[in-house]
Design a protein around this motif. Structure first.
Motif, mmCIF file in Angstrom:
data_model
loop_
_atom_site.group_PDB
_atom_site.id
_atom_site.type_symbol
_atom_site.label_atom_id
_atom_site.label_comp_id
_atom_site.label_asym_id
_atom_site.label_seq_id
_atom_site.Cartn_x
_atom_site.Cartn_y
_atom_site.Cartn_z
ATOM 1 N N VAL A 423 0.854 -1.187 0.000
ATOM 2 C CA VAL A 423 0.000 0.000 0.000
ATOM 3 C C VAL A 423 0.890 1.236 0.000
ATOM 4 C CG1 VAL A 423 -1.792 1.227 1.274
ATOM 5 C CG2 VAL A 423 -1.752 -1.255 1.326
ATOM 6 N N CYS A 424 0.581 2.177 -0.890
ATOM 7 C CA CYS A 424 1.378 3.407 -0.952
ATOM 8 C C CYS A 424 1.245 4.169 0.366
ATOM 9 C CB CYS A 424 0.916 4.278 -2.113
ATOM 10 S SG CYS A 424 1.649 5.917 -2.083
ATOM 11 N N GLU A 425 2.416 4.583 0.899
ATOM 12 C CA GLU A 425 2.396 5.278 2.187
ATOM 13 C C GLU A 425 1.728 6.638 2.083
ATOM 14 O OE1 GLU A 425 6.498 5.388 3.284
ATOM 15 O OE2 GLU A 425 6.559 3.212 3.445
ATOM 16 N N ASN A 426 1.743 7.195 0.887
ATOM 17 C CA ASN A 426 1.196 8.546 0.736
ATOM 18 C C ASN A 426 -0.284 8.548 0.386
ATOM 19 O OD1 ASN A 426 1.303 11.425 0.452
ATOM 20 N ND2 ASN A 426 1.256 11.071 -1.752
ATOM 21 N N CYS A 427 -0.650 7.845 -0.705
ATOM 22 C CA CYS A 427 -2.044 7.956 -1.171
ATOM 23 C C CYS A 427 -2.873 6.729 -0.806
ATOM 24 C CB CYS A 427 -2.079 8.194 -2.676
ATOM 25 S SG CYS A 427 -1.544 6.778 -3.640
ATOM 26 N N GLY A 428 -2.261 5.720 -0.200
ATOM 27 C CA GLY A 428 -3.031 4.538 0.189
ATOM 28 C C GLY A 428 -3.415 3.654 -0.983
ATOM 29 N N GLY A 429 -2.852 3.921 -2.154
ATOM 30 C CA GLY A 429 -3.147 3.103 -3.338
ATOM 31 C C GLY A 429 -2.648 1.681 -3.135
ATOM 32 N N PHE A 430 -3.425 0.715 -3.627
ATOM 33 C CA PHE A 430 -3.054 -0.682 -3.436
ATOM 34 C C PHE A 430 -2.320 -1.206 -4.675
ATOM 35 C CE2 PHE A 430 -4.108 -5.221 -3.816
ATOM 36 C CZ PHE A 430 -3.462 -5.656 -2.675
ATOM 37 N N ASP A 431 -1.153 -1.821 -4.459
ATOM 38 C CA ASP A 431 -0.342 -2.371 -5.546
ATOM 39 C C ASP A 431 -0.063 -1.316 -6.616
ATOM 40 O OD1 ASP A 431 1.107 -4.220 -6.985
ATOM 41 O OD2 ASP A 431 -0.640 -5.031 -8.015
ATOM 42 N N THR A 432 0.376 -0.149 -6.203
ATOM 43 C CA THR A 432 0.635 0.916 -7.183
ATOM 44 C C THR A 432 2.132 1.182 -7.358
ATOM 45 O OG1 THR A 432 0.385 2.550 -5.413
ATOM 46 C CG2 THR A 432 -1.543 2.144 -6.779
ATOM 47 N N LEU A 433 2.997 0.473 -6.594
ATOM 48 C CA LEU A 433 4.432 0.751 -6.719
ATOM 49 C C LEU A 433 5.028 -0.002 -7.886
ATOM 50 C CD1 LEU A 433 5.809 0.813 -3.059
ATOM 51 C CD2 LEU A 433 4.467 2.479 -4.314
ATOM 52 N N SER A 434 5.798 0.718 -8.704
ATOM 53 C CA SER A 434 6.533 0.034 -9.767
ATOM 54 C C SER A 434 7.989 0.510 -9.750
ATOM 55 C CB SER A 434 5.876 0.271 -11.119
ATOM 56 O OG SER A 434 5.814 1.639 -11.395
ATOM 57 N N TRP A 435 8.865 -0.370 -10.229
ATOM 58 C CA TRP A 435 10.304 -0.088 -10.206
ATOM 59 C C TRP A 435 10.659 0.694 -11.457
ATOM 60 C CZ3 TRP A 435 14.076 -0.119 -6.829
ATOM 61 C CH2 TRP A 435 15.399 -0.142 -7.251
#
Ligand SMILES: [Zn+2]
Length: 494
Positions: A423-435
């Motif tokens: 979960v993004c620490e800022n916006c709470g988006g789920f599975d939104t991190l990409s490399w």
């Protein structure tokens, strides 16, 4: 303000018009003659107009009375509710008019008017589910949270409107930041309407935020069951949840469950880098090095990543740099042109002290894609080849201000994370991190780094620069390339 002024002016104009019309009528000659058989009435123009008005009123009253008479007749003929229906119809008509006006006011954004109409509708109509909803919406628009909550609670009391009521209070709690209560209400709303997509999403987000991964997986499979997400998306997200679950279990020390969850996450989504790393580590712990290598290679095929290389190194911690170089060819031959592969290979050659090969492996990466890491590797190569200190220092100085290259970046809000998270620490988006490379790389740099060239340039003492150089050179590389002989020493230090 302007509108009230216009209204006053209009009122004055109408009054003036009526007064003028009355005066004209009084001054007029002639009039109307009405004959009833032998009776003849002559009217002045003013009286004629008044008579006309009286006639209209009389007809209106007569029609109303006729309606009542019909109702009374029906009653007498045995229809017991006819009279009450007659009066109810009038009330209902007024009530529905008020609801309509209220809805119009709501649509036009006039919350105050909507609230007034809701109160009026409530008086005439015996339909609390309708009027309470209108009241709640109007109160929300007015920012009157207390009235809104009261109306939502009344909606909860009725079975037909319970879902709307629960949802309304839940959204209020979310706005207030009371996620604990919101989660409980979301669970309730989900139980009432498991197919409702918005509720599913809110529940899933809250469960993920709270770290209740097994509950989140349950919600996710409900989403799949009701067709709210495609199967492949479900698979990927379930993998992310399984991985998070594994991490949670691992922290508690229950390693067997963690192992199973990590391996499951990896199987569901082989390209999920942290899952591959965790699964590999679990395989290594079980002594299954071959399986660990296979998992990492598969993930590397999807995307080369330093964490994968580091995990690949952990499969054989005691090998010599030459052995390691040979074993790593399983990874390095997959994407030979990828910057990550080039840097990995260069680092492996540096560890093996083959600096010309390291330079060849790195190629022109430090020029076409200068990042802190590629420039540091180049500095290490220069140093290994015995170049002048000025040259080494030059590359290191550039490395200090160079972008950091790819990082875990949120696709939704672009926040950079030091470590992958579900979960993004800022916006709470789920599975939104990409490399990937951040869109605005300056955020990644510690504050004030842009100033460094000037600071470095302004310091004449070599010693100062020397410490910077040592720090960067001695920083442990992404892959643990410590030669075996110095490994014991490193262990002692740890
Ligand atoms: Zn985000």
């Amino acid at each position: 303000m302007l509108w009230s002024l216009v209204k006053i002016v209009l009122f004055v104009l109408i009054v003036a018009g009526l007064a003028y019309g009355g005066m004209v009528l009084m001054d007029m000659d002639g009039g109307a003659q009405i004959a009833f058989g032998s009776v003849e009435i002559s009217l002045t123009p003013l009286k004629a107009v008044l008579a006309l008005i009286a006639l209209v009123v009389a007809i209106y009253v007569a029609l109303k009375l006729l309606g009542l008479l019909v109702a009374v007749l029906k009653f007498l003929l045995g229809d017991e509710t006819a009279i009450s229906r007659y009066f109810d119809r009038n009330r209902e008509k007024k009530g529905i008019e008020a609801v309509t006006d209220g809805l119009m006011a709501l649509a036009s954004g006039d919350g105050r008017q909507a609230l007034a109409k809701a109160a009026k509708a409530e008086k005439y109509l015996q339909k609390p589910e309708l009027t309470n909803l209108l009241k709640a919406q109007a109160a929300m628009m007015n920012g009157d949270k207390l009235t809104a909550e009261r109306a939502f609670k009344q909606l909860v009391a009725d079975e037909r409107t319970r879902f709307v009521g629960v949802q309304g209070i839940m959204k209020q709690k979310l706005e207030e930041g009371d996620t604990d209560t919101a989660l409980k209400l979301a669970e309730k709303a989900f139980a009432l309407k498991p197919k409702h997509e918005e509720t599913q999403d809110i529940l899933l987000r809250l469960q993920a935020e709270k770290g209740d991964w097994s509950a989140a997986r349950g919600t996710l499979s409900a989403k799949l069951k009701h067709g709210a997400i495609p199967r492949d998306v479900h698979k990927r997200r379930d993998a992310v949840l399984a991985l998070s679950q594994a991490k949670g279990v691992f922290e508690k020390g229950a390693s067997i469950e963690a192992r199973e969850a990590a391996i499951e996450a990896n199987k569901k989504s082989p390209d999920l880098i942290p899952a591959a790393v965790m699964a590999s580590d679990e395989y290594v712990a079980e002594g299954k090095g071959r399986q660990a290598a296979r998992v990492l290679k598969k993930a590397w095929e999807a995307q080369p990543h330093p964490d994968l290389a580091a995990a690949f190194a952990r499969i054989e911690p005691k090998e010599t740099p030459e052995q390691r170089l040979k074993r790593f060819s399983a990874l390095t031959k997959v994407h030979p042109e990828d910057p990550e592969t080039k840097m990995l290979l260069a680092e492996l050659y540096i560890a093996a002290e083959d600096f010309p090969a390291a330079r060849r492996a790195l190629g022109d990466l430090a020029e076409i894609n200068p990042t802190a890491r590629s420039l540091t590797i180049l500095a290490a190569i220069e140093r290994g080849e015995g170049s002048d200190d000025v040259v080494v220092r030059g590359w290191l100085t550039r490395a200090l201000t160079a972008p950091r290259g790819p990082q875990w970046v949120c696709d939704k809000c672009q926040t950079i994370h030091a470590q992958w998270a579900p979960v993004c620490e800022n916006c709470g988006g789920f599975d939104t991190l990409s490399w990937r490379k951040p869109t605005h790389s300056e955020v990644a740099m510690p504050a004030g780094t842009e100033m460094l060239p000037m600071i470095v340039g302004a310091v004449p003492e070599i010693e100062e620069v020397e410490t910077v150089e040592e720090e960067v050179i001695d920083r442990p590389s992404m892959v643990d390339v410590t030669p075996p002989e110095s490994e014991e020493k490193a262990k002692v230090e740890n």
